[in-house]
Design an enzyme around this catalytic site. Structure first.
Site, PDB file in Angstrom:
ATOM      1  N   GLY A 131       3.427   1.256   2.936  1.00 14.20           N
ATOM      2  CA  GLY A 131       4.268   0.021   2.827  1.00 14.20           C
ATOM      3  C   GLY A 131       5.324   0.386   1.750  1.00 14.20           C
ATOM      4  O   GLY A 131       6.563   0.104   1.974  1.00 14.20           O
ATOM      5  N   HIS A 148      -8.934   8.784  -0.689  1.00 15.13           N
ATOM      6  CA  HIS A 148      -9.028   9.829   0.017  1.00 15.13           C
ATOM      7  C   HIS A 148      -8.811  11.030  -0.736  1.00 15.13           C
ATOM      8  O   HIS A 148      -8.725  11.133  -2.051  1.00 15.13           O
ATOM      9  CB  HIS A 148      -7.833   9.958   0.964  1.00 15.13           C
ATOM     10  CG  HIS A 148      -8.057   8.859   2.080  1.00 15.13           C
ATOM     11  ND1 HIS A 148      -7.251   7.602   2.033  1.00 15.13           N
ATOM     12  CD2 HIS A 148      -8.696   8.788   3.019  1.00 15.13           C
ATOM     13  CE1 HIS A 148      -7.788   6.965   3.215  1.00 15.13           C
ATOM     14  NE2 HIS A 148      -8.487   7.550   3.643  1.00 15.13           N
ATOM     15  N   TYR A 154     -14.571   2.584  11.387  1.00 16.76           N
ATOM     16  CA  TYR A 154     -13.076   2.662  11.200  1.00 16.76           C
ATOM     17  C   TYR A 154     -12.570   3.253  12.155  1.00 16.76           C
ATOM     18  O   TYR A 154     -11.432   2.786  12.978  1.00 16.76           O
ATOM     19  CB  TYR A 154     -12.699   3.366  10.002  1.00 16.76           C
ATOM     20  CG  TYR A 154     -11.299   3.382   9.558  1.00 16.76           C
ATOM     21  CD1 TYR A 154     -10.738   2.402   9.103  1.00 16.76           C
ATOM     22  CD2 TYR A 154     -10.654   4.582   9.747  1.00 16.76           C
ATOM     23  CE1 TYR A 154      -9.099   2.504   8.760  1.00 16.76           C
ATOM     24  CE2 TYR A 154      -9.351   4.742   9.884  1.00 16.76           C
ATOM     25  CZ  TYR A 154      -8.502   3.629   8.932  1.00 16.76           C
ATOM     26  OH  TYR A 154      -7.253   3.766   8.826  1.00 16.76           O
ATOM     27  N   GLY A 165       0.709  -1.197  -0.111  1.00 16.25           N
ATOM     28  CA  GLY A 165       0.079  -0.160   0.011  1.00 16.25           C
ATOM     29  C   GLY A 165       0.808   1.197  -0.045  1.00 16.25           C
ATOM     30  O   GLY A 165       2.028   1.074  -0.212  1.00 16.25           O
ATOM     31  N   LEU A 166       0.152   2.487   0.283  1.00 16.62           N
ATOM     32  CA  LEU A 166       0.701   3.628   0.272  1.00 16.62           C
ATOM     33  C   LEU A 166       2.078   3.949   1.100  1.00 16.62           C
ATOM     34  O   LEU A 166       3.271   4.188   0.499  1.00 16.62           O
ATOM     35  CB  LEU A 166      -0.370   4.810   0.362  1.00 16.62           C
ATOM     36  CG  LEU A 166       0.158   6.283   0.745  1.00 16.62           C
ATOM     37  CD1 LEU A 166       0.691   6.720  -0.405  1.00 16.62           C
ATOM     38  CD2 LEU A 166      -0.999   7.121   1.284  1.00 16.62           C
TER      39      LEU A 166
END
Length: 314
Positions: free
Chosen positions: A13, A179, A136, A10-11
């Site tokens: 990582g 986002h 969340y 992901g972003l």
């Protein structure tokens, strides 16, 4: 050290992988980046098997079900259940395997909706989060509760960081579910192609602190190696670097050389007006840390998006 990074593709990582690969890794560290293809972390048996396969001494826990404002509004229960399962499985497997240290990733949306500003690390549990993403938010708060439990009952060094709005290469640029900043980048790209105006959802007035993923990655390495508290730490630019959604849209338009009109659609929800966070605790530890200036980081992210459009738009 064998450092297992969940959510490794992901972003955040990918940013950690880049920073480690660019020379900030150490000879005594072996980094293992895993994704949902390696294990379904909502399954306790698959999570346990992953830990037994790699036998990590340290864990950076990034894996989560994530999404933008509108995806959260539609699916609060799914966000709660999925993330509760992931977090419990990862932390318990780490405990059972005798992992020396776990650093989990929280979010500023965990803070109470009705609060005083700036928010700091002592205020996490002072009231309910914003109703738009309560599933969340509560799931992420429970990581802090579990960290304290593992520390008090078993002496574990499990902690968490709280970044503000993260952006950068390898983000989710999906307009519906991503986002705000990556969504704006994709929208500007499409508006340039079609010669139309750029429509920004909401009034453009809400304010956010944005942190570049590569800056966050460097801070993650410091937390893993040096930070010894169980209590979380906010990783963020200063309060003075907060920008409005309008200013963010203007920065993206400038970076992508978009000359068209900016239109705001107030019929779409704004979400929380602001969640200004204090980075005073971080500055006490790292007074000299230099963040990449916002417009420079936006420019680098837009350039990455353009160069990787075929993959990024998915």
């Amino acid at each position: 050290k064998r450092i297992l990074v969940t959510g490794g593709t992901g972003l955040v990582g990918k940013a950690i992988e880049k920073v480690v690969g660019d020379g900030e890794g150490r000879p005594d560290e072996r980094w293992i980046f895993v994704s949902s293809r390696d294990a379904d972390l909502t399954s306790s048996s698959e999570t346990k098997a992953l830990f037994e396969r790699h036998r990590p001494t340290h864990v950076i826990h990034l894996a989560a079900m994530v999404g933008g404002l509108f995806k959260n509004i539609r699916s609060n229960l799914d966000f709660w259940r999925t993330n509760i399962h992931i977090n419990d499985n990862v932390l318990h497997s780490a405990h059972e395997m005798g992992v020396e240290k776990v650093v989990s990733c929280l979010s500023t949306c965990i803070f109470p909706d009705k609060t005083t500003y700036p928010i700091d690390e002592t205020m996490i549990h002072n009231g309910p989060p914003h109703s738009s993403n309560f599933g969340y938010s509560y799931a992420k708060r429970m990581i802090d509760v579990q960290n304290r439990g593992y520390s008090e009952q078993h002496g574990r060094r499990f902690t968490a960081v709280i970044p503000t709005n993260v952006f950068g290469p390898h983000d989710n640029f999906n307009i519906e579910d991503g986002h705000v900043l990556p969504g704006l980048i994709h929208k500007v790209h499409l508006a340039k192609q079609s010669g139309s105006a750029l429509t920004v959802w909401g009034t453009g007035k809400p304010r956010r602190q944005f942190i570049y993923s590569l800056d966050l990655a460097r801070l993650f390495l410091w937390v893993l190696r040096e930070y010894e508290e169980v209590e979380p730490i906010i990783l963020s630019v200063g309060e003075e670097d907060e920008v409005s959604i309008r200013e963010a849209a203007e920065a993206v338009a400038e970076a992508m050389d978009f000359r068209g009109e900016l239109v705001f659609d107030p019929s779409k929800a704004d979400g929380q007006f602001k969640k200004t966070a204090s980075n005073a605790k971080l500055r006490r530890y790292l007074p000299g840390f230099r963040f990449t200036p916002f417009r420079e980081a936006v420019k680098e992210t837009c350039a990455w998006f353009d160069a990787n459009y075929a993959d990024a738009r998915k």
